[in-house]
Design an enzyme around this catalytic site. Structure first.
Site, PDB file in Angstrom:
ATOM      1  CE  LYS A 100      -2.324  -1.407   3.654  1.00 55.75           C
ATOM      2  NZ  LYS A 100      -1.762  -2.770   3.795  1.00 55.75           N
ATOM      3  CB  VAL A 101       3.415   2.572   2.365  1.00 54.03           C
ATOM      4  CG1 VAL A 101       4.293   3.814   2.418  1.00 54.03           C
ATOM      5  CG2 VAL A 101       2.476   2.530   3.567  1.00 54.03           C
ATOM      6  CG  ASP A 127       6.114  -6.845  -2.881  1.00 50.64           C
ATOM      7  OD1 ASP A 127       6.046  -8.054  -2.604  1.00 50.64           O
ATOM      8  OD2 ASP A 127       5.448  -5.962  -2.303  1.00 50.64           O
ATOM      9  CB  VAL A 167       8.787   5.699   6.009  1.00 49.39           C
ATOM     10  CG1 VAL A 167       9.281   7.116   6.025  1.00 49.39           C
ATOM     11  CG2 VAL A 167       8.394   5.261   4.623  1.00 49.39           C
ATOM     12  CB  ALA A 168       9.619  -0.070   6.106  1.00 51.72           C
ATOM     13  NE  ARG A 169       7.267  -1.327  12.447  1.00 47.92           N
ATOM     14  CZ  ARG A 169       6.426  -0.352  12.113  1.00 47.92           C
ATOM     15  NH1 ARG A 169       6.843   0.681  11.404  1.00 47.92           N
ATOM     16  NH2 ARG A 169       5.168  -0.381  12.513  1.00 47.92           N
ATOM     17  CG  ASP A 218       9.446   8.040  10.274  1.00 48.79           C
ATOM     18  OD1 ASP A 218       9.550   9.031  11.042  1.00 48.79           O
ATOM     19  OD2 ASP A 218       8.400   7.354  10.194  1.00 48.79           O
ATOM     20  CD  GLU A 264      10.934   3.235  16.072  1.00 46.25           C
ATOM     21  OE1 GLU A 264       9.785   3.418  16.511  1.00 46.25           O
ATOM     22  OE2 GLU A 264      11.185   3.129  14.873  1.00 46.25           O
ATOM     23  CG  HIS A 297       7.770   5.379  14.160  1.00 52.14           C
ATOM     24  ND1 HIS A 297       8.035   4.089  14.577  1.00 52.14           N
ATOM     25  CD2 HIS A 297       6.782   5.267  13.228  1.00 52.14           C
ATOM     26  CE1 HIS A 297       7.240   3.246  13.931  1.00 52.14           C
ATOM     27  NE2 HIS A 297       6.460   3.940  13.110  1.00 52.14           N
ATOM     28  CG  LEU A 298       7.562  12.414  13.177  1.00 51.73           C
ATOM     29  CD1 LEU A 298       8.069  13.807  12.756  1.00 51.73           C
ATOM     30  CD2 LEU A 298       6.560  12.550  14.311  1.00 51.73           C
ATOM     31  N   GLY A 299       5.895   8.758  10.389  1.00 49.10           N
ATOM     32  CA  GLY A 299       5.235   8.402   9.130  1.00 49.10           C
ATOM     33  C   GLY A 299       3.718   8.480   9.182  1.00 49.10           C
TER      34      GLY A 299
HETATM   35  N1  NAI Z   1       6.806   4.964   9.574  1.00 55.25           N
HETATM   36  C1  NAI Z   1       5.529   4.829   9.810  1.00 55.25           C
HETATM   37  O1  NAI Z   1       4.959   5.561  10.623  1.00 55.25           O
HETATM   38  C2  NAI Z   1       4.755   3.816   9.081  1.00 55.25           C
HETATM   39  C3  NAI Z   1       5.367   2.673   8.703  1.00 55.25           C
HETATM   40  N2  NAI Z   1       4.661   1.730   8.031  1.00 55.25           N
HETATM   41  C4  NAI Z   1       5.382   0.520   7.641  1.00 55.25           C
HETATM   42  O2  NAI Z   1       5.475   0.476   6.252  1.00 55.25           O
HETATM   43  C5  NAI Z   1       5.549  -0.860   5.810  1.00 55.25           C
HETATM   44  C6  NAI Z   1       4.577  -1.076   4.666  1.00 55.25           C
HETATM   45  O3  NAI Z   1       3.256  -0.823   5.068  1.00 55.25           O
HETATM   46  P1  NAI Z   1       2.063  -1.132   4.057  1.00 55.25           P
HETATM   47  O4  NAI Z   1       2.449  -0.704   2.694  1.00 55.25           O
HETATM   48  O5  NAI Z   1       0.844  -0.582   4.658  1.00 55.25           O
HETATM   49  O6  NAI Z   1       2.037  -2.706   4.109  1.00 55.25           O
HETATM   50  P2  NAI Z   1       1.603  -3.680   2.949  1.00 55.25           P
HETATM   51  O7  NAI Z   1       1.399  -5.000   3.585  1.00 55.25           O
HETATM   52  O8  NAI Z   1       0.509  -3.103   2.141  1.00 55.25           O
HETATM   53  O9  NAI Z   1       2.904  -3.752   2.017  1.00 55.25           O
HETATM   54  C7  NAI Z   1       4.053  -4.449   2.365  1.00 55.25           C
HETATM   55  C8  NAI Z   1       4.592  -5.070   1.101  1.00 55.25           C
HETATM   56  O10 NAI Z   1       5.853  -5.619   1.389  1.00 55.25           O
HETATM   57  C9  NAI Z   1       5.972  -6.784   0.604  1.00 55.25           C
HETATM   58  N3  NAI Z   1       7.022  -7.644   1.095  1.00 55.25           N
HETATM   59  C10 NAI Z   1       6.975  -8.611   2.039  1.00 55.25           C
HETATM   60  N4  NAI Z   1       8.163  -9.195   2.158  1.00 55.25           N
HETATM   61  C11 NAI Z   1       8.986  -8.587   1.273  1.00 55.25           C
HETATM   62  C12 NAI Z   1      10.350  -8.750   0.947  1.00 55.25           C
HETATM   63  N5  NAI Z   1      11.108  -9.665   1.547  1.00 55.25           N
HETATM   64  N6  NAI Z   1      10.882  -7.949  -0.011  1.00 55.25           N
HETATM   65  C13 NAI Z   1      10.108  -7.023  -0.626  1.00 55.25           C
HETATM   66  N7  NAI Z   1       8.822  -6.827  -0.357  1.00 55.25           N
HETATM   67  C14 NAI Z   1       8.280  -7.594   0.585  1.00 55.25           C
HETATM   68  C15 NAI Z   1       4.608  -7.398   0.669  1.00 55.25           C
HETATM   69  O11 NAI Z   1       4.406  -8.311  -0.403  1.00 55.25           O
HETATM   70  C16 NAI Z   1       3.718  -6.189   0.562  1.00 55.25           C
HETATM   71  O12 NAI Z   1       3.343  -5.950  -0.773  1.00 55.25           O
HETATM   72  C17 NAI Z   1       5.266  -1.703   7.049  1.00 55.25           C
HETATM   73  O13 NAI Z   1       6.493  -2.110   7.609  1.00 55.25           O
HETATM   74  C18 NAI Z   1       4.629  -0.746   7.982  1.00 55.25           C
HETATM   75  O14 NAI Z   1       4.772  -1.120   9.304  1.00 55.25           O
HETATM   76  C19 NAI Z   1       3.359   1.894   7.679  1.00 55.25           C
HETATM   77  C20 NAI Z   1       2.700   3.018   8.045  1.00 55.25           C
HETATM   78  C21 NAI Z   1       3.349   4.078   8.804  1.00 55.25           C
HETATM   79  O1  HPV Z   2       1.375   1.865  11.116  1.00 58.90           O
HETATM   80  C1  HPV Z   2       2.586   1.646  11.239  1.00 58.90           C
HETATM   81  O2  HPV Z   2       3.128   0.591  10.887  1.00 58.90           O
HETATM   82  C2  HPV Z   2       3.431   2.639  11.872  1.00 58.90           C
HETATM   83  O3  HPV Z   2       4.615   2.469  11.913  1.00 58.90           O
HETATM   84  C3  HPV Z   2       2.804   3.787  12.520  1.00 58.90           C
HETATM   85  O4  HPV Z   2       3.268   3.762  13.839  1.00 58.90           O
HETATM   86  P1  HPV Z   2       2.581   4.677  14.969  1.00 58.90           P
HETATM   87  O5  HPV Z   2       1.169   4.203  15.057  1.00 58.90           O
HETATM   88  O6  HPV Z   2       2.675   6.078  14.517  1.00 58.90           O
HETATM   89  O7  HPV Z   2       3.350   4.394  16.205  1.00 58.90           O
END
Ligand code: NAI
Ligand code: HPV
Length: 644
Positions: free
Chosen positions: A251-252, A271, A330-332, A356, A361, A380-382
């Site tokens: 999604k992101v 992916d 901005v993932a992990r 981020d 953390e 961690h402001l994403g």
């Molecule tokens: N910094 C922040 O505040 C935020 C961070 N995130 C993080 O962003 C990341 C993605 O979130 P979404 O897009 O919502 O999740 P999502 O589940 O929609 O997308 C994740 C994608 O990663 C792919 N994936 C899995 N293993 C993989 C690998 N080994 N290599 C490449 N791709 C792989 C999956 O197939 C999937 O398409 C998550 O780690 C989430 O926790 C999400 C929202 C806010």
């Molecule tokens: O949704 C995610 O995966 C995030 O990283 C967002 O984290 P937060 O809810 O802002 O602590």
């Protein structure tokens, strides 16, 4: 004779029990749990699913759970009606009359007001932010639900400390790497997340980091505030025409890709699980990991943290990158080996990084990474926009309230998602499945233990359109709960069976009748055991019972080779007797004298005037004397009392 309860009420009650522990079971007991898995079928009679290995040890009524946790737990994620905890506060009306128990929902990190309002309209909301792990453990046994963001570690200790009261953990966001999912599943606690509401916020933050890193915005800002005017030091790089590799095209990632295309970048993505047509639609090439990291000028990380992605960016992979690459995360934090990144920054392989998220953390104050002059950081402001936080709060509040109400959430992370219409159609069969399991296990005797159970569904439906996961879970619940200290729900049924060494296989037989009803009959067979009621053994020596739903009410329709027809309500007496007149009266009189109310009676026989089975539904449990008197009736060869 007493009338049977309404099919609707029974169905509703048992749907709740599907999602929860039974109110009649001891809440203070450990449990072991896991997901249920979908089965796929193509032929008319097929082995659908088997759980556990046959070499696993047998279990008997004396066996206890082999959970890694020895703590007590009542494992439910639903049915406030069935929760009998003194800890749950009762809501009172103006006259102080108790109306219904209200759940307590602990919110351990800041959540948007709209979500809090929704939660408050449903239960007691305890917003206790910044709890220490010890304080969280101390509080959790008073809570039915816990809502967290990324800052709260929901560890095995938390589930143990919950003592079974915690039914649902809501993650107000996407990443659930801070929740011990295995422990949640073992303890029968549902985990739900809010996967969509912060997608745009995270993508926008990714783009913000990309553009500000390319133009040194943060560093230039800091230098000006320090009184400097360094125009030549902060010459940036352009984005247009540069290649961006999006790692994780979910999604992101796909929203980042879309935006980067708008900036004139050439976007590739890696992916392993993303559909190529989705990428194509955005104009993105899906490429291998090596190609992505080897050709990109910018690499933006958007995959979840899993064992497979843990430190996937390390010395080896940095060495394969183009010199001067720029990294955005901005993932992990855990997907990067942070020490290796510092080395790559120092050697110039990585020109700049914008981060981020961090392995720990907040990161240590003296973190070389955070302090590095070529690194831009945000805490961690994403997901932290007003809009995203309101959206996430509502999304998670709805999911948690739904789960506490016994609904299966569309965002369940550790349980199968079953559409409401399927649930409602299967409701009476769910009751039937549990009762058959419960009956079958009570027919077992001896120390051989149960290892193998086969559930046979006869249905006119196309095998692919009948989802039997619920039914299998309920047969498992019916079998395990009466003989162990494990409480079973949909989250943990398969895991518990496996832990107990119980192999459950399924077979579906397509019958030629109206597909209007999902299931014509359910048969439960337990093999390689002795029975305390030998007449329940099939020709193959298995305990075998079968039931159907009639007018919405579950009925027992076969015991071993004998056809019977008795509604599965209350308790049941099965007698094997010589088929002769007066038997119903004799047994009925004995029960009547002891004030045991008969709700239903049915006689099934194989041959006229030979042997017959009498199935008698009773509201109360006959005392020992009464049971003895039944046993003494000369024509009765064997009988058994069974609790439903
Ligand atoms: N910094 C922040 O505040 C935020 C961070 N995130 C993080 O962003 C990341 C993605 O979130 P979404 O897009 O919502 O999740 P999502 O589940 O929609 O997308 C994740 C994608 O990663 C792919 N994936 C899995 N293993 C993989 C690998 N080994 N290599 C490449 N791709 C792989 C999956 O197939 C999937 O398409 C998550 O780690 C989430 O926790 C999400 C929202 C806010
Ligand atoms: O949704 C995610 O995966 C995030 O990283 C967002 O984290 P937060 O809810 O802002 O602590």
């Amino acid at each position: 004779m007493a009338s049977t309860s309404s099919p609707h009420a029974a169905a509703t009650a048992h749907l709740n029990s599907l999602l929860s522990s039974s109110s009649s079971v001891n809440h203070n007991r450990p449990s072991n749990l896991s997901f249920l898995h979908a089965s796929s079928n193509s032929s008319s009679v097929k082995l659908l699913h088997s759980v556990s290995a046959s070499f696993s040890p047998s279990f008997s009524s004396s066996s206890s759970s082999s959970s890694s946790s020895s703590s007590s737990t009542k494992t439910i994620f639903n049915a406030l009606k069935t929760v009998e905890s003194a800890d749950i506060s009762l809501s009172r009306d103006l006259h102080g009359v108790v109306s219904s128990p209200k759940p307590t929902i602990l919110v351990s990190e800041k959540l948007g007001e709209a979500g809090l309002d929704l939660l408050r309209s449903f239960g007691h909301v305890d917003c206790s932010y910044d709890l220490s792990p010890q304080d969280l453990c101390a509080k959790i046994s008073q809570c039915d639900a816990l809502i967290v963001r990324s800052g709260t570690k929901v560890t095995r200790e938390v589930f143990e400390a919950a003592q079974g009261r915690l039914k649902v953990v809501g993650r107000a966001g996407v990443g659930i790497d801070n929740v011990d999912l295995q422990a949640a599943t073992e303890f029968g606690c549902l985990v739900v997340n809010a996967p969509t509401a912060n997608t745009i916020a995270a993508a926008e933050h990714g783009i913000a980091l990309l553009t500000s890193m390319a133009r040194n915005v943060a560093q230039a800002d800091a230098s000006m505030k320090a009184g400097k005017w360094l125009r030549s030091k902060y010459v940036g790089v352009s984005l247009v025409g540069k290649t961006l590799a999006v790692m994780g095209f979910g999604k992101v990632g796909s929203e980042v890709a879309r935006r980067a295309k708008g900036l004139g970048m050439h976007v590739i993505a890696h992916d392993p699980y993303a559909p190529a047509d989705r990428a194509r639609a955005i104009g993105v090439d899906l490429v291998s990991f090596e190609k992505a990291i080897g050709t990109a000028d910018f690499i933006s990380l958007h995959m979840p943290l899993t064992p497979a992605t843990n430190k996937v960016f390390n010395d080896d992979t940095f060495a394969k990158m183009k010199k001067g690459v720029r990294l955005i995360n901005v993932a992990r934090g855990g997907v990067i080996d942070e020490d290796a990144l510092v080395r790559a920054l120092n050697s110039g392989i990585v020109a700049q990084a914008a981060l981020d998220v961090f392995t720990v953390e907040p990161p240590p104050k003296d973190s070389k990474l955070v302090q590095h002059e070529n690194v831009t950081v945000t805490p961690h402001l994403g997901a932290s926009t007003k809009e995203a936080q309101e959206g996430v709060a509502i999304e998670i509040a709805e999911a948690v309230v739904g789960a506490l109400n016994g609904e299966l959430s569309a965002t369940a992370v550790n349980a199968p998602m079953v559409p409401p219409e399927v649930l409602s159609e299967l409701a009476p069969y769910v009751v039937l499945a549990e009762k058959l399991g419960r009956l079958a296990v009570q027919l077992v005797t001896g120390g051989s233990g149960i290892q193998s159970v086969k559930v046979v569904y006869k249905s006119a439906r196309d095998p692919d359109s009948l989802d039997t996961r619920l039914l299998r879970a309920m047969v498992t619940k019916g079998i395990i709960e009466p003989i162990s200290d494990t409480i079973i729900n949909l989250v943990n049924a398969d895991f518990s069976a496996k832990q107990k060494g119980l192999r459950i296989s399924e077979e579906r037989i397509v019958v030629d009748s109206s597909p209007e009803y999902p299931v014509q009959s359910i048969q439960v067979n337990i093999s390689n055991v002795q029975s305390k009621f030998a007449s329940a053994l099939s020709e193959k020596g298995n305990i075998s019972i079968e039931g159907r739903v009639k007018y919405g009410i579950p009925h027992l329709t076969r015991v071993g080779p004998f056809s019977v027809d008795v509604s599965l309500d209350g308790n049941l007496i099965l007698c094997k007797q010589v088929d002769q007149p007066g038997m119903i009266g004799k047994v009925g009189n004995i029960l009547g004298e002891s004030n045991v109310n008969v709700s239903f009676m049915s006689v099934g026989r194989t041959v006229k005037r030979k042997l017959a089975i009498m199935a008698i539904g009773v509201d109360e449990e006959p005392d020992k004397d009464t049971q003895k008197k039944i046993g003494e009736v000369s024509a009765i060869e064997e009988f058994v009392f069974l609790k439903l």
